[in-house]
Write an enzyme that holds these catalytic residues in place. Sequence first.
Site, mmCIF file in Angstrom:
data_model
loop_
_atom_site.group_PDB
_atom_site.id
_atom_site.type_symbol
_atom_site.label_atom_id
_atom_site.label_comp_id
_atom_site.label_asym_id
_atom_site.label_seq_id
_atom_site.Cartn_x
_atom_site.Cartn_y
_atom_site.Cartn_z
ATOM 1 N N ASP A 1 -3.769 -6.834 -0.127
ATOM 2 C CA ASP A 1 -2.672 -6.646 0.829
ATOM 3 C C ASP A 1 -2.876 -7.639 1.980
ATOM 4 O O ASP A 1 -3.905 -7.619 2.653
ATOM 5 C CB ASP A 1 -2.689 -5.199 1.340
ATOM 6 C CG ASP A 1 -1.461 -4.866 2.167
ATOM 7 O OD1 ASP A 1 -0.965 -3.736 2.063
ATOM 8 O OD2 ASP A 1 -1.001 -5.735 2.945
ATOM 9 N N ASP B 1 3.669 -8.953 -0.243
ATOM 10 C CA ASP B 1 2.295 -9.194 0.242
ATOM 11 C C ASP B 1 1.257 -8.288 -0.391
ATOM 12 O O ASP B 1 0.126 -8.222 0.073
ATOM 13 C CB ASP B 1 2.247 -9.083 1.772
ATOM 14 C CG ASP B 1 1.992 -7.674 2.260
ATOM 15 O OD1 ASP B 1 2.510 -6.723 1.647
ATOM 16 O OD2 ASP B 1 1.256 -7.529 3.254
ATOM 17 N N GLU B 2 1.636 -7.602 -1.477
ATOM 18 C CA GLU B 2 0.746 -6.577 -2.006
ATOM 19 C C GLU B 2 0.758 -6.591 -3.533
ATOM 20 O O GLU B 2 1.826 -6.701 -4.129
ATOM 21 C CB GLU B 2 1.296 -5.235 -1.521
ATOM 22 C CG GLU B 2 0.335 -4.129 -1.412
ATOM 23 C CD GLU B 2 1.077 -2.857 -0.986
ATOM 24 O OE1 GLU B 2 0.673 -1.805 -1.443
ATOM 25 O OE2 GLU B 2 2.047 -2.942 -0.210
HETATM 26 N N1 DCP Z 1 7.812 -4.824 6.168
HETATM 27 C C1 DCP Z 1 9.103 -4.536 6.649
HETATM 28 N N2 DCP Z 1 9.417 -3.271 7.070
HETATM 29 C C2 DCP Z 1 8.507 -2.276 7.042
HETATM 30 C C3 DCP Z 1 7.201 -2.536 6.547
HETATM 31 C C4 DCP Z 1 6.886 -3.834 6.126
HETATM 32 O O1 DCP Z 1 9.943 -5.449 6.662
HETATM 33 N N3 DCP Z 1 8.817 -1.037 7.453
HETATM 34 C C5 DCP Z 1 7.474 -6.191 5.741
HETATM 35 C C6 DCP Z 1 6.808 -6.951 6.844
HETATM 36 C C7 DCP Z 1 5.365 -6.998 6.474
HETATM 37 C C8 DCP Z 1 5.400 -6.937 4.968
HETATM 38 O O2 DCP Z 1 6.588 -6.197 4.641
HETATM 39 O O3 DCP Z 1 4.721 -8.174 6.940
HETATM 40 C C9 DCP Z 1 4.170 -6.276 4.361
HETATM 41 O O4 DCP Z 1 4.072 -4.934 4.737
HETATM 42 P P1 DCP Z 1 2.716 -4.228 5.103
HETATM 43 O O5 DCP Z 1 2.973 -2.776 5.162
HETATM 44 O O6 DCP Z 1 1.623 -4.720 4.220
HETATM 45 O O7 DCP Z 1 2.428 -4.686 6.603
HETATM 46 P P2 DCP Z 1 1.749 -5.984 7.130
HETATM 47 O O8 DCP Z 1 1.303 -6.897 6.058
HETATM 48 O O9 DCP Z 1 2.670 -6.597 8.142
HETATM 49 O O10 DCP Z 1 0.499 -5.426 7.924
HETATM 50 P P3 DCP Z 1 -0.903 -4.899 7.363
HETATM 51 O O11 DCP Z 1 -1.922 -5.806 7.973
HETATM 52 O O12 DCP Z 1 -1.024 -3.502 7.869
HETATM 53 O O13 DCP Z 1 -0.851 -4.984 5.880
HETATM 54 MG MG MG Z 2 0.188 -6.207 4.456
#
Ligand code: DCP
Ligand code: MG
Length: 366
Positions: free
Chosen positions: A17, A112-113
């Site tokens: 992730d 991203d996952e």
């Molecule tokens: N995303 C979005 N709306 C949300 C959650 C996520 O548009 N409610 C998008 C933005 C994030 C991406 O999806 O960058 C990946 O989601 P993650 O939950 O993995 O969050 P992040 O990668 O941003 O943070 P983390 O470091 O917690 O993984």
């Molecule tokens: Mg993420």
Amino acid sequence: MSTTTESRALRKIIHIDADSFYASVEIRENPSLADKAVAVGGSPNKRGVIATCNYNARKFGVHSAMSSARALQLCPHLIFVKPRFELYRTVSHQIQDIFQEYTDQIEPLSLDEAYLDVTECRQCQGSATLIAEEIRQKVRERLNLTVSAGVAPNKFLAKVASDWNKPDGLYVVRPQDVGRFVFQLPVSKINGVGKVTAAKMEGLGILTCGDLQVWTLADLALNFGSYGERLYNLARGIDDRPVKTDRIRKSLSTEHTYDKDLADFSAIEEKAPAIFEELTQRYGRISDQYRVTKRFVKVKFADFTQTTLEEIIPSPSEPWQSLPDFLRLMKAAWERQSKPVRLLGMGVRLKDLNEPVVGEQLSLFD
Ligand code: DCP
Ligand code: MG
């Protein structure tokens, strides 16, 4: 021991992730943002919502799905960046290209996952931990981003693990640590246990998976309905869901090269059961998606010439998992040259059970 139990113990799953993905990509594109609090999302004066933010912003309580206006209240110096989805998609493919260097068993969950099944991967001496570290390093060096990774014997624990040392972290749950790990694991970490379920569990005195383990299957079903059985298994660290790839498999095979050539057919007969066993186990993980249509064998002789032989499984109701049938094919293939053998392989051709039947499609236009 049943096949499921064995395959459970054998699997090596990595969950990857990316850290604050959209925000990290934007900061990479504009390094002057690096030490600022950054959110990607809609503008605060247009009733926008935040997609994500970097870890500097998270210190102020800003998070995904929060209104941008609220985020600005919590963090007045927050910098807003408009999302560029095309860019994130491109980067996402670049990350997946790195996964491909290790396995084709990849199940992306979002940009991203992803889950990776590296059970069969021979790089890094087959160590899933080293593979995960190499992937993290390559993403850092080639793409200038960080990803967190979790390594475990199944998807449930791998996903929990990737979050354990986030950001830029790695956490490994080895098979022998599963019992200890789940015992103290808060139920809120279970994917599917949201705020409502967690509150209900707390009311019942259930805070950890260890607390859940005391409950019988029947009592869990009574309290949580169809989710009860899944909870029963997860609380024990059991999760048999396979990594589901987009790619449709046409065949599945397994082969082994021997350090010392096999001199005659009796030596082949001795080695065959282990290959058969591995093939059967690997098929077990995808048997809900595919039916076997043919079985085949491969024999590579000491002089590197090789031969293959295959046959149709006459009826779908006939089990293909028959060692005598594979041995019969193997014998016929070997007798083509009757020479010492360096490699033996066994495989099956597959039919995707979800594939639409042509007749059914045509009937739409009748
Ligand atoms: N995303 C979005 N709306 C949300 C959650 C996520 O548009 N409610 C998008 C933005 C994030 C991406 O999806 O960058 C990946 O989601 P993650 O939950 O993995 O969050 P992040 O990668 O941003 O943070 P983390 O470091 O917690 O993984
Ligand atoms: Mg993420």
